[in-house]
Scaffold this motif. Sequence first.
Motif, PDB file in Angstrom:
ATOM      1  N   ASN A   1       0.840  -1.186   0.000  1.00 50.94           N
ATOM      2  CA  ASN A   1       0.000   0.000   0.000  1.00 50.94           C
ATOM      3  C   ASN A   1       0.884   1.248   0.000  1.00 50.94           C
ATOM      4  O   ASN A   1       1.724   1.425   0.888  1.00 50.94           O
ATOM      5  N   SER A   2       0.696   2.112  -0.985  1.00 48.94           N
ATOM      6  CA  SER A   2       1.518   3.321  -1.071  1.00 48.94           C
ATOM      7  C   SER A   2       1.263   4.262   0.097  1.00 48.94           C
ATOM      8  O   SER A   2       2.091   5.131   0.388  1.00 48.94           O
ATOM      9  N   GLY A   3       0.120   4.104   0.761  1.00 52.70           N
ATOM     10  CA  GLY A   3      -0.179   4.925   1.928  1.00 52.70           C
ATOM     11  C   GLY A   3       0.135   4.245   3.242  1.00 52.70           C
ATOM     12  O   GLY A   3      -0.335   4.676   4.301  1.00 52.70           O
ATOM     13  N   GLY A   4       0.940   3.195   3.174  1.00 52.84           N
ATOM     14  CA  GLY A   4       1.243   2.439   4.384  1.00 52.84           C
ATOM     15  C   GLY A   4       1.929   3.253   5.462  1.00 52.84           C
ATOM     16  O   GLY A   4       1.809   2.957   6.658  1.00 52.84           O
ATOM     17  N   ARG A   5       2.635   4.310   5.049  1.00 50.22           N
ATOM     18  CA  ARG A   5       3.357   5.118   6.046  1.00 50.22           C
ATOM     19  C   ARG A   5       2.395   5.801   7.012  1.00 50.22           C
ATOM     20  O   ARG A   5       2.768   6.125   8.159  1.00 50.22           O
ATOM     21  N   TYR A   6       1.145   6.019   6.588  1.00 54.05           N
ATOM     22  CA  TYR A   6       0.196   6.685   7.472  1.00 54.05           C
ATOM     23  C   TYR A   6      -0.251   5.789   8.622  1.00 54.05           C
ATOM     24  O   TYR A   6      -0.873   6.258   9.573  1.00 54.05           O
ATOM     25  N   PHE A   7       0.059   4.499   8.550  1.00 56.29           N
ATOM     26  CA  PHE A   7      -0.209   3.607   9.671  1.00 56.29           C
ATOM     27  C   PHE A   7       0.852   3.747  10.763  1.00 56.29           C
ATOM     28  O   PHE A   7       0.596   3.394  11.915  1.00 56.29           O
ATOM     29  N   ARG A   8       2.029   4.244  10.399  1.00 61.42           N
ATOM     30  CA  ARG A   8       3.165   4.176  11.316  1.00 61.42           C
ATOM     31  C   ARG A   8       3.807   5.520  11.633  1.00 61.42           C
ATOM     32  O   ARG A   8       4.572   5.629  12.596  1.00 61.42           O
ATOM     33  N   ASP A   9       3.568   6.535  10.823  1.00 61.72           N
ATOM     34  CA  ASP A   9       4.286   7.793  10.975  1.00 61.72           C
ATOM     35  C   ASP A   9       3.306   8.951  11.172  1.00 61.72           C
ATOM     36  O   ASP A   9       2.645   9.381  10.216  1.00 61.72           O
TER      37      ASP A   9
ATOM     38  N   LEU B   1      -7.076  10.287   6.099  1.00 64.55           N
ATOM     39  CA  LEU B   1      -7.851  10.606   4.898  1.00 64.55           C
ATOM     40  C   LEU B   1      -7.043  10.374   3.626  1.00 64.55           C
ATOM     41  O   LEU B   1      -7.600  10.406   2.523  1.00 64.55           O
ATOM     42  N   ARG B   2      -5.746  10.166   3.785  1.00 60.31           N
ATOM     43  CA  ARG B   2      -4.901   9.904   2.618  1.00 60.31           C
ATOM     44  C   ARG B   2      -4.700   8.409   2.369  1.00 60.31           C
ATOM     45  O   ARG B   2      -4.078   8.025   1.381  1.00 60.31           O
ATOM     46  N   ILE B   3      -5.207   7.587   3.246  1.00 62.12           N
ATOM     47  CA  ILE B   3      -5.155   6.143   3.017  1.00 62.12           C
ATOM     48  C   ILE B   3      -6.177   5.784   1.942  1.00 62.12           C
ATOM     49  O   ILE B   3      -7.171   6.483   1.748  1.00 62.12           O
ATOM     50  N   MET B   4      -5.947   4.700   1.259  1.00 60.98           N
ATOM     51  CA  MET B   4      -6.757   4.269   0.108  1.00 60.98           C
ATOM     52  C   MET B   4      -8.245   4.574   0.291  1.00 60.98           C
ATOM     53  O   MET B   4      -8.858   4.164   1.274  1.00 60.98           O
ATOM     54  N   MET B   5      -8.811   5.321  -0.653  1.00 59.32           N
ATOM     55  CA  MET B   5     -10.208   5.745  -0.580  1.00 59.32           C
ATOM     56  C   MET B   5     -11.141   4.619  -1.027  1.00 59.32           C
ATOM     57  O   MET B   5     -11.740   4.657  -2.097  1.00 59.32           O
TER      58      MET B   5
END
Length: 737
Positions: free
Chosen positions: A146-154, A170-174
Amino acid sequence: MPSPESPAHRPARSGGPVLSVIVPVYEVEGYVRQCLESILDPSVTDLEVIAVDDCSPDNCGAILDEMAAADPRLRVRHLDRNVGLGQARNTGLDMAAGDYVWFFDSDDFAEEGAVRAVLDRLEATRPDVLIVDHERELWDGTRVPNSGGRYFRDPPAPDAFTCAERPGVLRIMMAVWNKVIRREYLLDLDLRFSVGYYEDLNVSFPLLMAGGRLSLLDRVCYVYRQRRSGGITSSASRRHFDAFDQYERIFAFMDAHPGTEPFRGLMFDRVIGHALMILERGDRISPPDRADFFGRLTEFYRRRRPAGDGARGGRLKAVKYRLLERGANRPYRIAVTLVGARRGARTLPRTAVRSARSVGRTGRRLLGRLYYRFQLRMPIDENLVVYAAYWYRGVSCNPAAIYEKAMEIAPHLRGVWIVKPAAPGPVPDGVDHVAPGTLRYWRVMARAKYFVNNVTFPNAITKRPGQVHVMTQHGTPLKKMGLDQMPFPVGAKGLDFKAQLARADRWDFLLSSNPLSSEAWRRSFPCRYELLEVGYPRNDRLAAATRDEQARLRTRLGIPEGRKAILYAPTHREYRDGYRPMFDVERFVRELGDQYVLLLRSHYYYPPAGNGRHPEMVMDVSGHPSVEDLCIASDVLLTDYSSIMFDYAVLEDRPIVVLANDWETYRLTRGVNVDVTAVPPGVVARTEDELIDAFRTGEPWNDTAAKARDTFRARFCPWDDGHAAARAVERIFLGNS
């Protein structure tokens, strides 16, 4: 339509489950079984799965009922008309009894252990929405994080938070499938999925903005299968304009909920970015519609842009936003083209080297194919059909049955067979044929309207607009085929899957012999053909076989009178270097005595096996041109994992014996679609001793074996009624449904 009284309609258990997984189902027969099996973790009890059959025209409904009958946690609703993904999700939501709901797409699947991990997280945090991580799986099996995986950790996330505290969510996969939602919370917000494309946007974003308790599960739970074809949003259509209605619903929700105001700028940026992705992807908006789409986007941009909001993300995005605001469609297209050209230039040196090498190879081949290229410019012959079978080995199998039926009911068509000079059998009298590589070969390949084959035509063949390719296949896929072989490196050794799919892209029709085949072909070759569920044309002969025909064939083959003829037809094994019978043939015939004769039919990959030391008891029929002749002439089939068992089962009164002495090895190295030891067509012998004892005692002819054969026949031969070839000819050549 499945009966409303079927096990699929059982109500949920009293007390209600913790989690309801809702799975709308439409035209995914190749994937839905894996999807549901991945969710129905045997260790999980606080679970219900609601599958909504959205009037799917394939075999999905039957698969769902079969699985529901085996697992009471699965409930099925069969809709009487197609309502679309959004409405099907709403139907499932109305049926749900769980504390939480999780919406799954039926061609995706859960990672192993994901459902248990989700339940554990829900129990620990009790959120309004739990967001789970995902990966994309490409057609070749490659996993893309997931290209938005960093939003889970950072930065590191607390157990629970609000969107205001962590707006990056809100930037995680819509999408809605990466969110597990408290059901009462969803109902209280009065959010429903919309009609049309992108139906979940107006649900997934409001859920996050209004949530009092959000939580993240930093674990890949959901695998999003990015199919090579077939996804509803990955094809050019004006229905992509539906996105604007969904965007408006998001902003209408924000208008009605003042607490969401801090997110307006970020949401605007997300929506515009999504719309530009739709516009710039070459497979979404047709060229004639792009100006209209750009105009709609400009209008939305001007109306919904927050006051004082600027573009985030760098100079290129700022330029795009300025052009959008001005409604400058042509400059926008020029800018996008220039950016693409600049990116392509970075790889130009490597590409140039590859192209030079390719041109060199093409140049060496070009001289021999100039005639073909010239013929490609000539008109297509609307009444010319090219037939081929088994890599030009002769006139046989499904193409032969279609050829014969076409001569009968479509006599205006002229058929030409491609047969190589060293073909093992003679070409029947009166059959027009041509050798590959000759001038006439190139002429018919360039100008024929129809192409019918049971394997494949060479990569060098060009499919012209207006030509029709028919793939008949040559057996029920008991073993894994096509893309399904990728997890089995022994069976897939040397295979070029990209080339396989390129050839399958030429197919306009693919024949299916039974529901198992339909399910397997959809997964194995995910291309844009029409699946013809008509049965196998070659089996028409078996459905109409008589005892008189059997007697004539036995005489022609020289089978001794009074002996039971055992047709031994084994399959190919990739894990072995060459062909060897899986049992001691000498011992077998010696111990059974002179009441039997063994008809030995080696796989066509191998040379004839020979008769050994007992020519009066072993007949090598490997070179016989018609396996249908051998089936009708014999009294019993002995095989292992060959697809011939599915054809032989069409003969209602003939026993089948399966020698499965290497089943586990074969299953692990080749992969299988059905366990024939669990649903056998008759007797299953695990050892050579069991095999000999079975024939010595007459076990293949007892009532237990006959019942197993009848069950197998009902399941795997439902369309082989003697009219498969006629149905194929009517649809392919005559255009009748």
